[in-house]
Structure formats: structure tokens, C-alpha cells
Write an enzyme that holds these catalytic residues in place. Structure first.
Site, mmCIF file in Angstrom:
data_model
loop_
_atom_site.group_PDB
_atom_site.id
_atom_site.type_symbol
_atom_site.label_atom_id
_atom_site.label_comp_id
_atom_site.label_asym_id
_atom_site.label_seq_id
_atom_site.Cartn_x
_atom_site.Cartn_y
_atom_site.Cartn_z
ATOM 1 N N LEU A 13 0.624 -1.249 -0.041
ATOM 2 C CA LEU A 13 0.036 -0.056 0.620
ATOM 3 C C LEU A 13 1.287 0.962 0.254
ATOM 4 O O LEU A 13 1.916 1.103 0.823
ATOM 5 C CB LEU A 13 -0.292 0.245 1.378
ATOM 6 C CG LEU A 13 -1.851 -0.954 1.059
ATOM 7 C CD1 LEU A 13 -2.888 -0.584 3.030
ATOM 8 C CD2 LEU A 13 -3.074 -1.565 0.403
ATOM 9 N N GLY A 27 1.533 -5.301 0.756
ATOM 10 C CA GLY A 27 0.120 -5.677 -0.556
ATOM 11 C C GLY A 27 1.173 -6.074 -1.858
ATOM 12 O O GLY A 27 0.419 -6.273 -2.990
ATOM 13 N N ASN A 68 3.418 -8.526 6.148
ATOM 14 C CA ASN A 68 4.298 -7.773 7.472
ATOM 15 C C ASN A 68 3.307 -6.765 8.270
ATOM 16 O O ASN A 68 3.895 -5.879 8.911
ATOM 17 C CB ASN A 68 5.541 -7.438 7.463
ATOM 18 C CG ASN A 68 5.548 -6.049 6.407
ATOM 19 O OD1 ASN A 68 4.500 -5.807 5.746
ATOM 20 N ND2 ASN A 68 5.717 -4.597 6.130
ATOM 21 N N GLU A 69 2.305 -6.679 7.933
ATOM 22 C CA GLU A 69 1.490 -5.614 8.212
ATOM 23 C C GLU A 69 1.506 -5.103 9.760
ATOM 24 O O GLU A 69 2.052 -4.538 10.366
ATOM 25 C CB GLU A 69 -0.055 -6.474 7.839
ATOM 26 C CG GLU A 69 -0.852 -5.648 6.288
ATOM 27 C CD GLU A 69 -0.225 -6.942 5.803
ATOM 28 O OE1 GLU A 69 0.456 -7.545 5.671
ATOM 29 O OE2 GLU A 69 -0.957 -6.781 4.485
HETATM 30 C C1 LIG Z 1 -9.732 -4.600 11.446
HETATM 31 C C2 LIG Z 1 -9.580 -3.955 10.074
HETATM 32 C C3 LIG Z 1 -8.990 -4.401 9.066
HETATM 33 C C4 LIG Z 1 -8.352 -3.159 9.439
HETATM 34 C C5 LIG Z 1 -7.486 -3.761 8.438
HETATM 35 C C6 LIG Z 1 -5.957 -2.684 8.056
HETATM 36 C C7 LIG Z 1 -5.225 -2.757 7.433
HETATM 37 C C8 LIG Z 1 -4.743 -3.337 5.726
HETATM 38 C C9 LIG Z 1 -3.661 -3.471 5.519
HETATM 39 C C10 LIG Z 1 -3.704 -3.734 4.104
HETATM 40 C C11 LIG Z 1 -2.693 -4.568 3.963
HETATM 41 C C12 LIG Z 1 -1.928 -4.470 3.076
HETATM 42 C C13 LIG Z 1 -0.955 -3.551 3.901
HETATM 43 C C14 LIG Z 1 0.451 -2.928 3.226
HETATM 44 O O1 LIG Z 1 0.902 -2.952 1.906
HETATM 45 S S1 LIG Z 1 1.341 -1.595 4.115
HETATM 46 C C15 LIG Z 1 2.490 -1.264 3.099
HETATM 47 C C16 LIG Z 1 4.377 -1.750 3.375
HETATM 48 N N1 LIG Z 1 4.947 -2.133 3.079
HETATM 49 C C17 LIG Z 1 6.427 -1.634 3.381
HETATM 50 O O2 LIG Z 1 6.444 -2.068 4.595
HETATM 51 C C18 LIG Z 1 7.611 -1.985 2.673
HETATM 52 C C19 LIG Z 1 8.065 -0.486 3.475
HETATM 53 N N2 LIG Z 1 9.140 -0.346 2.468
HETATM 54 C C20 LIG Z 1 10.221 -1.325 2.411
HETATM 55 O O3 LIG Z 1 10.197 -1.533 3.671
HETATM 56 C C21 LIG Z 1 11.284 -0.387 1.662
HETATM 57 O O4 LIG Z 1 11.068 0.668 0.763
HETATM 58 C C22 LIG Z 1 11.539 -1.844 0.707
HETATM 59 C C23 LIG Z 1 10.069 -2.162 -0.328
HETATM 60 C C24 LIG Z 1 12.306 -1.996 0.865
HETATM 61 C C25 LIG Z 1 11.948 -0.860 -0.658
HETATM 62 O O5 LIG Z 1 14.002 -0.121 0.173
HETATM 63 P P1 LIG Z 1 14.719 1.240 -0.967
HETATM 64 O O6 LIG Z 1 14.856 0.516 -1.805
HETATM 65 O O7 LIG Z 1 15.826 0.937 0.125
HETATM 66 O O8 LIG Z 1 14.211 1.380 -0.768
HETATM 67 P P2 LIG Z 1 13.402 2.705 0.348
HETATM 68 O O9 LIG Z 1 13.347 2.343 1.847
HETATM 69 O O10 LIG Z 1 14.399 3.509 0.522
HETATM 70 O O11 LIG Z 1 12.209 3.601 -0.017
HETATM 71 C C26 LIG Z 1 12.263 5.120 -0.948
HETATM 72 C C27 LIG Z 1 11.318 5.949 -1.168
HETATM 73 O O12 LIG Z 1 10.144 5.677 -1.189
HETATM 74 C C28 LIG Z 1 9.094 5.707 0.025
HETATM 75 N N3 LIG Z 1 8.015 4.162 0.472
HETATM 76 C C29 LIG Z 1 8.968 3.105 1.275
HETATM 77 N N4 LIG Z 1 7.682 2.080 0.670
HETATM 78 C C30 LIG Z 1 6.822 3.139 0.675
HETATM 79 C C31 LIG Z 1 5.801 2.931 1.050
HETATM 80 N N5 LIG Z 1 4.920 1.512 1.409
HETATM 81 N N6 LIG Z 1 4.580 3.586 0.806
HETATM 82 C C32 LIG Z 1 4.576 5.291 0.203
HETATM 83 N N7 LIG Z 1 6.693 5.511 0.213
HETATM 84 C C33 LIG Z 1 7.201 4.523 0.421
HETATM 85 C C34 LIG Z 1 10.393 5.692 1.304
HETATM 86 O O13 LIG Z 1 9.471 6.075 2.580
HETATM 87 C C35 LIG Z 1 11.370 6.268 0.070
HETATM 88 O O14 LIG Z 1 10.898 8.203 0.130
HETATM 89 P P3 LIG Z 1 11.646 8.648 0.455
HETATM 90 O O15 LIG Z 1 12.222 8.887 -1.194
HETATM 91 O O16 LIG Z 1 10.908 10.091 0.828
HETATM 92 O O17 LIG Z 1 12.319 8.440 1.413
#
Ligand SMILES: CCCCC/C=C\CCCC/C=C/C(=O)SCCNC(=O)CCNC(=O)[C@H](O)C(C)(C)COP(=O)(O)OP(=O)(O)OC[C@H]1O[C@@H](n2cnc3c(N)ncnc32)[C@H](O)[C@@H]1OP(=O)(O)O
Length: 303
Positions: free
Chosen positions: A109, A154, A178-179
Site C-alpha cells: 500500500l 500489498g 508484515n502488516e
Molecule cells: C479490523 C479492520 C481491518 C483493518 C485493515 C487495516 C489495514 C489493512 C492492511 C492492508 C494490507 C496491506 C498493507 C500494506 O501494504 S502496508 C505497506 C507495507 N509496506 C512495507 O512495509 C514496505 C515498506 N518499504 C520498504 O520496506 C522498502 O522501501 C523496500 C520496499 C524494501 C525498498 O527499499 P529501498 O529500495 O531501500 O527503498 P527505500 O526504503 O529507500 O524507499 C524509497 C522511498 O519510498 C518510500 N516508501 C517505501 N515504501 C513505501 C510505502 N509502502 N508507501 C509509501 N512510501 C513508501 C520511502 O519512504 C522512500 O521515500 P523518500 O524517497 O521520500 O525517502
């Protein structure tokens, strides 16, 4: 462009899909590098590049929303529309889904879509997420995920919705849900998809712990079907595709539907309630604080 709230995403996507695209160029067609005939023309949008091969009936769909293919509302919308376009074109029987961004398949997400946003926006966003899952999970096409980068949350949902997953053998390319580590909860339909793929006990453990599996472990637990050297991901995905396409479409499609329909129906029956749950959950102050802190951590980690 602000979109009218209260109108179902799917209805609007079906009636006027282009109206959902903000600043995109979906539908553009251009010749592929070195390509010639129709089979080598590529189309797509700003964030989804589609390279169709009419001769084989297979299209490669590349996510390109740099830097990390976070699932923004625009990317979700463009993915749904590109998939629909291929499904409606009888030339195509299979799609290989992969990333155009180095080292990341999809970061899940786009947290900026649910952090500091109003409930109407969060609802619209979540409906788009549901729509993508429904479209991919029930797609009549063979979908093979060629996972050429990190694949958390996601990103893993998208991969799990495919029929087959090939992961590049790189310890940094971890995959899983990893939510919980972000303080959020996978919705029931995501949990169901996990259980359908790796079984109840493994899901129970992995979901609670928020496990992100490195390739060998992902293969062992059954989260992916093949782990191969990075430069062989695409060719292996094509071999897998050939194996799936060797089966008559109607028999494969009906079998897929038989296996997946009940899981999808569960969401279809309570889609609005699921949206309400999501919105009220993510809009809580405590959850907003966790998401904010997580985003901050990601941004600082970079520096
Ligand atoms: C009871 C009721 C039910 C309620 C339900 C509630 C919730 C529902 C959940 C739904 C299920 C889905 C959930 C999700 O998908 S949550 C997102 C989870 N994602 C992560 O944890 C991944 C986070 N990112 C990373 O670990 C890393 O970025 C990477 C993907 C491994 C890549 O690493 P790397 O190449 O080193 O890049 P950077 O870490 O330096 O990131 C570059 C820039 O991108 C921004 N970034 C990264 N991930 C996200 C993201 N998911 N969303 C927005 N932005 C993101 C990061 O901040 C950097 O930004 P910058 O350039 O401005 O510093």
C-alpha cells in the site's frame, strides 16, 4: 481531480474507467524497442507498461511507479484497467506480472494514501485495493508473478493472487505479510488468500509475526513456486506460463473458479462492511500515529 465519493469504484471503473485516471496516459500505444508488427507493440499507461506478444498470447505487464511501486490510487486503477483490457482481448491467455523498478517488485500500500487523509479518500482507496484483488484473484487469464525485487504486504497480495510465483534468489527480496509490524491487520480476504496458499498453521505464525521470508524460506513454506537466479526470473516465468497454457483454457478456468470463488464471494458479500472496517481502523488516531512513525522511519532509513 477529486472523485465523487459514495459511488462504487467498480461501477465507475466499468462505466468510465478513463475518468478515474488522474494525469495518466492509459491507452497509449508505441512500438516496442526493435519491434515491428502488432504482436510487438506495447501499450499501457504511465505506471503500467504492457508488452504484448500476440503470437504467444502472453503479455508482460510491468509495474513502474518509482521508486518502489507503492500502490497509489493511480497505480491500482491503471493495473485494473490494463488487466481488463487484456482480458477482453481474446488474443491473450496469460500475463506475466513483474516490476520495472530495480530491486523492488512492489512495496505494498502507498502509505501516503492512508496517512493524514480523510475517511472518504481512505474508502475510495480501499475499494480500489479490493477491486485489484478481485480482478487478479478471479482473472480468467493465467497470471504468473515474476518477482524481481522486495515483495512485502500489498506486493505479496498481488503475487498471491497470481496462479504461480517465481522469485529471484536475492536475500534482500523478501516476501510476506508484515502488516502487524506496522500496527495494522491484514483483512480477512487477505488472510484467506494466505491460508489458501501456505495453509492455516504457517499463516497463523507468519501473519502474527509479520514474517518477511527470504527466498529459500519462501520456497520452503510454499509462498513461491520457484526460486531462480535473478537473470533467469523472466525466462522461468515464461516456462511456467507455457506449462499452464498447455491446459485447455475452459478446463483450467473452471477449475480456478471452483478453487477461488468461495474466497472471493466472501469479500463480495461484505465489501461495504470491509471498507467501513478499514476506514474506521486506519483513521483511528493511534493507527495514524503508527503509520506516520513507520513512514518517518522509512524516510530516515534512507538517509
Ligand atoms: C479490523 C479492520 C481491518 C483493518 C485493515 C487495516 C489495514 C489493512 C492492511 C492492508 C494490507 C496491506 C498493507 C500494506 O501494504 S502496508 C505497506 C507495507 N509496506 C512495507 O512495509 C514496505 C515498506 N518499504 C520498504 O520496506 C522498502 O522501501 C523496500 C520496499 C524494501 C525498498 O527499499 P529501498 O529500495 O531501500 O527503498 P527505500 O526504503 O529507500 O524507499 C524509497 C522511498 O519510498 C518510500 N516508501 C517505501 N515504501 C513505501 C510505502 N509502502 N508507501 C509509501 N512510501 C513508501 C520511502 O519512504 C522512500 O521515500 P523518500 O524517497 O521520500 O525517502
Amino acid at each position: 481531480m477529486a472523485l465523487a465519493s459514495g459511488v462504487r469504484f467498480a461501477e465507475r471503473a466499468l462505466l468510465r474507467p478513463w475518468a478515474l485516471l488522474r494525469g495518466t496516459t492509459l491507452g497509449r500505444t508505441e512500438p516496442a524497442a526493435g519491434g515491428g508488427g502488432d504482436g510487438a507493440r506495447r501499450f499501457g499507461s504511465q505506471r503500467v507498461l504492457v508488452e504484448p506478444d500476440a503470437a504467444s498470447g502472453v503479455a508482460v505487464m510491468k509495474l513502474r511507479n518509482p521508486p518502489v511501486n507503492a500502490l497509489s490510487l493511480e497505480l491500482l486503477t491503471e493495473l485494473v484497467i490494463s488487466l481488463e483490457k487484456l482480458e477482453n482481448d481474446k488474443t491473450f491467455r496469460g500475463v506475466i506480472l513483474t516490476s520495472d523498478c530495480p530491486r523492488v517488485f512492489c512495496a505494498g500500500l502507498d502509505l501516503t494514501e492512508i496517512c493524514g487523509r480523510n475517511p472518504a479518500h481512505c474508502a475510495e482507496y480501499w475499494k480500489a485495493m479490493q477491486e485489484l484483488w478481485l480482478r487478479t484473484y478471479l482473472s480468467s487469464l493465467v497470471l504468473v508473478a515474476a518477482i524481481n525485487g522486495a515483495c512485502p504486504a500489498g506486493g505479496c497480495i498481488i503475487a498471491l493472487s497470481c496462479d504461480c510465483r517465481v522469485l529471484a534468489d536475492n536475500p534482500k527480496y523478501r516476501i510476506g505479510l508484515n502488516e502487524t509490524l506496522l500496527g495494522i491487520i491484514a483483512p480477512f480476504w487477505l488472510k484467506d488468500t494466505y491460508v489458501n496458499t501456505i495453509g492455516h498453521r504457517a499463516s497463523e505464525q507468519a501473519l502474527q509475526l509479520g514474517s518477511l521470508f527470504p527466498p529459500a524460506e519462501a520456497l520452503q513454506v510454499g509462498l513461491v513456486d520457484q526460486v531462480v537466479p535473478e537473470d533467469q526470473v523472466q525466462s522461468t516465468a515464461l516456462s511456467e506460463m507455457a506449462r499452464w497454457l498447455a491446459v485447455p483454457d475452459h478446463a483450467r478456468q473452471l477449475t480456478k473458479n471452483m478453487m477461488r470463488k468461495a474466497t472471493a464471494d466472501r469479500l463480495l458479500r461484505q465489501r461495504d462492511a470491509d471498507t467501513q472496517n478499514f476506514v474506521s481502523f486506519v483513521c483511528r488516531d493511534s493507527i495514524q500515529k503508527s503509520l506516520q512513525a513507520y513512514l518517518e522511519k522509512l524516510r530516515q532509513r534512507k538517509g
